[in-house]
Design a protein around this motif. Structure first.
Motif, PDB file in Angstrom:
ATOM      1  N   MET A  54       0.830  -1.205   0.000  1.00 33.99           N
ATOM      2  CA  MET A  54       0.000   0.000   0.000  1.00 33.99           C
ATOM      3  C   MET A  54       0.869   1.262   0.000  1.00 33.99           C
ATOM      4  SD  MET A  54      -2.983  -1.017  -0.370  1.00 33.99           S
ATOM      5  CE  MET A  54      -3.864   0.523  -0.240  1.00 33.99           C
ATOM      6  N   LYS A  55       1.980   1.194   0.741  1.00 35.73           N
ATOM      7  CA  LYS A  55       2.910   2.333   0.765  1.00 35.73           C
ATOM      8  C   LYS A  55       3.436   2.597  -0.645  1.00 35.73           C
ATOM      9  CE  LYS A  55       5.003   2.689   5.326  1.00 35.73           C
ATOM     10  NZ  LYS A  55       6.102   2.112   6.124  1.00 35.73           N
ATOM     11  N   GLN A  56       3.756   1.505  -1.317  1.00 33.59           N
ATOM     12  CA  GLN A  56       4.275   1.641  -2.684  1.00 33.59           C
ATOM     13  C   GLN A  56       3.209   2.259  -3.584  1.00 33.59           C
ATOM     14  OE1 GLN A  56       3.377  -0.260  -5.586  1.00 33.59           O
ATOM     15  NE2 GLN A  56       4.982   0.645  -6.839  1.00 33.59           N
ATOM     16  N   LEU A  57       1.972   1.800  -3.425  1.00 34.37           N
ATOM     17  CA  LEU A  57       0.875   2.318  -4.249  1.00 34.37           C
ATOM     18  C   LEU A  57       0.719   3.824  -4.069  1.00 34.37           C
ATOM     19  CD1 LEU A  57      -2.394   0.192  -4.320  1.00 34.37           C
ATOM     20  CD2 LEU A  57      -0.812   0.749  -6.162  1.00 34.37           C
ATOM     21  N   ARG A  58       0.913   4.282  -2.835  1.00 41.50           N
ATOM     22  CA  ARG A  58       0.777   5.723  -2.574  1.00 41.50           C
ATOM     23  C   ARG A  58       1.990   6.492  -3.048  1.00 41.50           C
ATOM     24  NH1 ARG A  58      -0.368   4.243   2.710  1.00 41.50           N
ATOM     25  NH2 ARG A  58      -2.525   3.537   2.893  1.00 41.50           N
ATOM     26  N   GLY A  59       2.965   5.769  -3.565  1.00 44.23           N
ATOM     27  CA  GLY A  59       4.152   6.431  -4.111  1.00 44.23           C
ATOM     28  C   GLY A  59       5.190   6.763  -3.056  1.00 44.23           C
ATOM     29  N   ASN A  60       5.045   6.160  -1.880  1.00 42.85           N
ATOM     30  CA  ASN A  60       5.971   6.497  -0.790  1.00 42.85           C
ATOM     31  C   ASN A  60       7.141   5.529  -0.673  1.00 42.85           C
ATOM     32  OD1 ASN A  60       4.188   8.505  -0.238  1.00 42.85           O
ATOM     33  ND2 ASN A  60       3.153   7.395   1.388  1.00 42.85           N
ATOM     34  N   GLN A  61       7.182   4.542  -1.535  1.00 42.25           N
ATOM     35  CA  GLN A  61       8.186   3.508  -1.346  1.00 42.25           C
ATOM     36  C   GLN A  61       8.271   2.686  -2.626  1.00 42.25           C
ATOM     37  OE1 GLN A  61       7.759   1.287   2.431  1.00 42.25           O
ATOM     38  NE2 GLN A  61       7.820  -0.540   1.165  1.00 42.25           N
ATOM     39  N   LEU A  63       8.941  -0.961  -4.580  1.00 42.32           N
ATOM     40  CA  LEU A  63       8.581  -2.333  -4.215  1.00 42.32           C
ATOM     41  C   LEU A  63       9.859  -3.153  -3.993  1.00 42.32           C
ATOM     42  CD1 LEU A  63       5.747  -3.518  -4.019  1.00 42.32           C
ATOM     43  CD2 LEU A  63       6.030  -4.453  -6.299  1.00 42.32           C
ATOM     44  N   ASP A  64      10.036  -3.658  -2.779  1.00 37.37           N
ATOM     45  CA  ASP A  64      11.251  -4.438  -2.512  1.00 37.37           C
ATOM     46  C   ASP A  64      11.051  -5.908  -2.867  1.00 37.37           C
ATOM     47  OD1 ASP A  64      10.612  -5.976   0.252  1.00 37.37           O
ATOM     48  OD2 ASP A  64       9.618  -4.024   0.128  1.00 37.37           O
ATOM     49  N   LYS A  65      12.130  -6.641  -2.847  1.00 38.35           N
ATOM     50  CA  LYS A  65      12.108  -8.021  -3.330  1.00 38.35           C
ATOM     51  C   LYS A  65      11.215  -8.918  -2.469  1.00 38.35           C
ATOM     52  CE  LYS A  65      15.212 -11.744  -4.785  1.00 38.35           C
ATOM     53  NZ  LYS A  65      14.193 -12.721  -4.501  1.00 38.35           N
ATOM     54  N   VAL A  66      11.308  -8.708  -1.157  1.00 38.18           N
ATOM     55  CA  VAL A  66      10.513  -9.558  -0.255  1.00 38.18           C
ATOM     56  C   VAL A  66       9.022  -9.373  -0.538  1.00 38.18           C
ATOM     57  CG1 VAL A  66       9.953 -10.010   2.159  1.00 38.18           C
ATOM     58  CG2 VAL A  66      12.304  -9.428   1.503  1.00 38.18           C
ATOM     59  N   THR A  67       8.600  -8.112  -0.678  1.00 36.45           N
ATOM     60  CA  THR A  67       7.181  -7.833  -0.945  1.00 36.45           C
ATOM     61  C   THR A  67       6.774  -8.427  -2.298  1.00 36.45           C
ATOM     62  OG1 THR A  67       7.540  -5.752   0.202  1.00 36.45           O
ATOM     63  CG2 THR A  67       5.470  -5.991  -0.984  1.00 36.45           C
ATOM     64  N   ALA A  68       7.615  -8.194  -3.298  1.00 37.56           N
ATOM     65  CA  ALA A  68       7.287  -8.702  -4.631  1.00 37.56           C
ATOM     66  C   ALA A  68       7.165 -10.227  -4.617  1.00 37.56           C
ATOM     67  CB  ALA A  68       8.348  -8.261  -5.626  1.00 37.56           C
ATOM     68  N   ASP A  69       8.107 -10.891  -3.954  1.00 40.08           N
ATOM     69  CA  ASP A  69       8.056 -12.356  -3.894  1.00 40.08           C
ATOM     70  C   ASP A  69       6.786 -12.836  -3.198  1.00 40.08           C
ATOM     71  OD1 ASP A  69      10.302 -13.031  -5.320  1.00 40.08           O
ATOM     72  OD2 ASP A  69      11.647 -12.960  -3.574  1.00 40.08           O
ATOM     73  N   ALA A  70       6.430 -12.152  -2.134  1.00 41.28           N
ATOM     74  CA  ALA A  70       5.239 -12.576  -1.387  1.00 41.28           C
ATOM     75  C   ALA A  70       3.974 -12.367  -2.216  1.00 41.28           C
ATOM     76  CB  ALA A  70       5.149 -11.801  -0.081  1.00 41.28           C
ATOM     77  N   ILE A  71       3.914 -11.249  -2.930  1.00 39.73           N
ATOM     78  CA  ILE A  71       2.725 -11.004  -3.769  1.00 39.73           C
ATOM     79  C   ILE A  71       2.672 -12.038  -4.892  1.00 39.73           C
ATOM     80  CG2 ILE A  71       1.591  -9.364  -5.327  1.00 39.73           C
ATOM     81  CD1 ILE A  71       2.809  -7.106  -3.675  1.00 39.73           C
ATOM     82  N   ALA A  72       3.832 -12.304  -5.477  1.00 42.87           N
ATOM     83  CA  ALA A  72       3.883 -13.289  -6.567  1.00 42.87           C
ATOM     84  C   ALA A  72       3.367 -14.638  -6.072  1.00 42.87           C
ATOM     85  CB  ALA A  72       5.310 -13.422  -7.087  1.00 42.87           C
ATOM     86  N   HIS A  73       3.805 -15.026  -4.883  1.00 40.65           N
ATOM     87  CA  HIS A  73       3.358 -16.313  -4.356  1.00 40.65           C
ATOM     88  C   HIS A  73       1.847 -16.317  -4.133  1.00 40.65           C
ATOM     89  CE1 HIS A  73       3.421 -20.102  -2.233  1.00 40.65           C
ATOM     90  NE2 HIS A  73       2.682 -19.530  -1.287  1.00 40.65           N
ATOM     91  N   ALA A  74       1.365 -15.244  -3.516  1.00 40.89           N
ATOM     92  CA  ALA A  74      -0.073 -15.188  -3.203  1.00 40.89           C
ATOM     93  C   ALA A  74      -0.914 -15.209  -4.486  1.00 40.89           C
ATOM     94  CB  ALA A  74      -0.377 -13.934  -2.390  1.00 40.89           C
TER      95      ALA A  74
END
Ligand code: ADP
Ligand code: MG
Length: 750
Positions: A54-61, A63-74
């Motif tokens: 959500m932070k990334q969506l708001r443009g504040n951050q 997307l790091d690898k851990v988040t990307a990997d977790a989203i990909a898995h989900a």
């Protein structure tokens, strides 16, 4: 032809929206069920991961690898659960359609059993696969921005657009990842990146203006985001697929290159809003059901003016989402129609003589607080805000009308624009009598007087005729705005603008990008004017705002036109006002590079010079190629079908005549037809030869702009000459000898 009609129209496939029997599922039960929504993400992702996304969506951050990997898995688990075997980065190259390349989730893993290796299949999907992929960019149009030896291009997940699955055959499915497509150097190779950029600049400057005029309090929290909204009314034709297969012109070019008007077409005006034919309704219902699963909020469907013409419209959404959804709508409509043995035609003018199709882009600006900035019915204290954004839009259209015209130009839309059914090549704005009166009264510094605008106002209910100008109250204007002008290319319709000249076949992305950019630029200019007016005050007073509004009203008078845009008088009047009238696409494309337009696009940061020049080349080239393909298709049809039919018919007539004469009877009737027919055939042959010569000379022209001009000035008139004669043969040659289904068959067999 009749056999084809019978075999294909009989018993359209009976669909069952209940999926497994019983009552059909309601729209709310299926809505968004194939979308990996934020809700679905929050359900399936660990809390910290979802928060970080959500932070990334708001443009504040980023997307790091851990988040990307977790989203990909989900998303992998979610998609596989729904039958997905593949994933694809879904992007929008500059072709007006979408592109996809499927990769399966398959990976192989080696296991060793007492030294024996065995591979097992696994389904994997990593964060880096989700974020980015690298299609070979050299096969997509780039307008010279990139040569084949530096073919790198990347598709990158646009995190603002949710992922979704599309159902494939036999219970399979594909995971779609909406993406932008950029070159190795970060240049936009697609429609989406520039749309995203234009939204960002508009957002930024609109927020600045709001902060200068809005007094923030508890009831009016400050807007954090301004975005454009878009509702696209999509027009299209549906015809029988079997008959479609008998028309090479429709198959190859999307429109009929031959064919005359049948006895009955749209003259009875009985098709518009008429009863939707059963087979069509079945197809549309199924389509809407599929679109609902994809979260596309289809709202209306109805018959359009021409026979076999229809319209579908969604509830408006944030522009980016709406563009994606319109492309999905076209795609799903196409596929579902196929299942019902129908063919959908998105071309702007598939049939000569009846109305063509457009895509009305209803456009507005909205805040994240739910305020439509173009809604005049907002609280009185907000109306100056409305007027500011309204006149800024007027200024944008005045300064960059030719650019907007360029954004909707194509070989196909040329057939519709200005054809007395669609707006002309002159871009102007219609406001309606009430708003006109409001602007006039501000300009003339007098109270509003709705009674003054004459008969047009009689069916408008307005509470109180005289308004205090200082407050510029516009009571109940939105609800009561009843007058309409169907002929205007850019009309204010209640609480939004409706850009009506957009082509039915094109992606709305480019026109909306240009509109956003022009408005962003004009808001920037307005911001400076307001700043100057208010001096060192923090918030502009109502007087300050009114002064700027008045200044803009005066500046933009020439772009406002309330009359009939289809008349010749308007063409004359527009010329007097200095408004460009751009009839042909190659002339429109040149406006992309006009100094003021190019500068504006560069300054807003939406297009670099290289990107703009590349667009220009792509559009010119596409135009030329479209015309070339049409010319060649027409030649084949005439040489291989029309002329042979005419020869056979002549032969038959001659045979009959000589037999009649042989038995001593009078063959005047046959001779007369022969005599009339022969010169037509001879002329047709000449015209065919001319067209053929023109298409041969074509190959000697290298410059794309020259090629496009050649196509429009030389080839199109030559095609016209061929068509006129061929259509006259269609009227006289025996029907049994005619190869192609005629308009009557195409219109009436749905
Ligand atoms: P018509 O133009 O035939 O009167 P409607 O009034 O139903 O049709 O609106 C046409 C389209 O305009 C719909 O898709 C609708 O969602 C869209 N629309 C309505 N309000 C807005 C808005 N504020 N911004 C963008 N689109 C809008
Ligand atoms: Mg409309």
């Amino acid at each position: 032809i009749n056999t084809v009609v019978e075999s294909l129209t009989k018993a359209p496939r009976n669909i069952n929206l209940a999926e497994g029997g019983g009552k059909a599922k309601t729209i709310t039960e299926v809505f968004g069920s194939n979308v990996f929504t934020l809700k679905e993400m929050s359900r399936t992702l660990p809390k910290p991961i979802f928060k970080s996304f959500m932070k990334q969506l708001r443009g504040n951050q980023t997307l790091d690898k851990v988040t990307a990997d977790a989203i990909a898995h989900a998303v992998k688990v979610w998609a596989i659960d729904r039958g997905a075997s593949h994933f694809t980065h879904w992007f929008q190259p500059m072709t007006d359609s979408t592109a996809e390349k499927h990769d399966s989730f398959l990976t192989l893993k080696s296991s060793f059993y007492n030294g024996f290796e065995e591979v097992t299949a696994l389904e994997t999907f990593s964060g880096s696969q989700l974020l980015q992929s690298e299609p070979d960019a050299s096969s997509f149009p780039s307008g010279g921005m990139r040569t084949t030896f530096e073919a790198r291009g990347y598709t990158v997940w646009d995190t603002k657009s949710p992922m979704f699955i599309q159902e494939g055959p036999h219970g399979t499915a594909i995971l779609y990842i909406p993406s932008v497509f950029i070159s190795y150097n970060g240049e936009a190779l697609d429609e989406k990146s520039v749309l995203l950029r234009s939204s960002e600049v508009l957002n930024k400057v609109a927020l600045e203006i709001l902060s200068m005029i809005d007094e923030v309090d508890e009831d009016h929290p400050r807007a954090k985001n301004v975005f454009t909204t878009l509702g696209t009314e999509q027009e299209y034709f549906l015809i029988d697929r079997g008959l479609y297969t008998l028309r090479p012109d429709l198959k190859i070019t999307g429109r009929t290159l031959l064919g005359g008007l049948p006895p009955r077409h749209q003259q009875l005006e009985d098709h518009y809003f008429g009863k939707i034919p059963t087979r069509v309704l079945a197809a549309i219902s199924e389509c809407e059901h599929e679109l609902a699963k994809l979260g596309v909020p289809i709202k209306t469907r109805h018959n359009e003016v021409a026979p076999a013409q229809f319209e579908v419209a969604p509830i408006f959404e944030e522009a980016m989402q709406a563009v994606d959804h319109n492309l999905l709508t076209m795609d799903v409509l196409h596929r579902v129609a196929h299942r019902h043995k129908l063919k959908v035609l998105f071309h702007e003018k598939p049939f000569r003589g009846v109305n063509g199709s457009g895509k009305h882009c209803n456009w507005s600006m909205s805040t994240d607080q739910g305020d439509n900035l173009l809604d005049p019915s907002a609280k009185p204290e907000n109306n100056l805000r409305f007027l500011l954004f309204l006149v800024a839009t007027l200024k944008a259209v005045l300064d960059h009308g030719d650019l907007l015209r360029a954004g909707i130009a194509s070989a196909s839309n040329d057939h519709r624009l200005g054809a007395h059914e669609a707006p002309p090549g002159i871009i102007s704005v219609f406001l309606g009598s009430q708003l006109n009166e409001v602007l006039n009264s501000i300009e003339e510094n007098r109270p509003v007087n709705y009674g003054a605008t004459g008969t047009q106002m009689q069916n408008v209910r307005v509470k109180g005729t005289v308004l205090d100008l200082k407050v510029a109250t516009l009571p109940s204007i939105a609800r009561d705005l009843t007058d309409r002008n169907r002929t205007s290319p850019f009309a204010f319709t209640g609480n939004k603008f409706e850009f009506r000249a957009v082509g039915s076949k094109q992606s709305t992305s480019f026109p909306v990008t240009l509109l956003n950019s022009a408005v962003a630029s004009s808001l920037t200019e307005m911001k400076a004017a307001l700043r100057k007016q208010m001096g060192d005050k923090k918030i502009a007073s109502r007087e300050d705002q009114l002064a700027v509004i008045r200044e803009y009203i005066i500046k933009t008078k020439s772009i406002r036109f309330e009359g009939d845009n289809y008349t010749d008088e308007w063409v004359v009047e527009a010329a007097k006002r200095g408004l460009p009238n751009i009839v042909k696409s190659p002339d429109a494309f040149k406006c992309l590079l006009r100094k003021e337009n190019a500068e504006m696009l560069r300054q807003t940061g939406v297009f670099s010079d290289a990107e703009l020049t590349s667009r220009y080349h792509i559009l010119m080239e596409k135009y030329a190629k479209d015309v070339m393909i049409e010319a060649q298709t027409l030649l084949t049809m005439v040489v291989q079908h029309v002329l042979p039919s005419a020869y056979t018919y002549r032969g038959e007539l001659a045979d009959t005549a000589s037999k009649i004469v042989a038995i001593g009877l009078d063959a005047t009737a046959e001779s007369r037809v022969l005599k009339e027919l022969s010169p037509v055939v001879a002329s047709l042959q000449d015209r065919v030869q001319e067209l053929e010569n023109l298409t041969n000379d074509w190959t000697t022209i290298e410059d794309v702009s020259e090629l496009a001009v050649y196509a429009s000035d030389k080839v199109i008139p030559a095609m016209e000459a061929v068509r006129e004669l061929a259509d006259s043969l269609e009227r006289t040659v025996a029907d049994k000898l005619w190869s192609f289904p005629k308009y009557t068959e195409l219109f009436l067999n749905i």
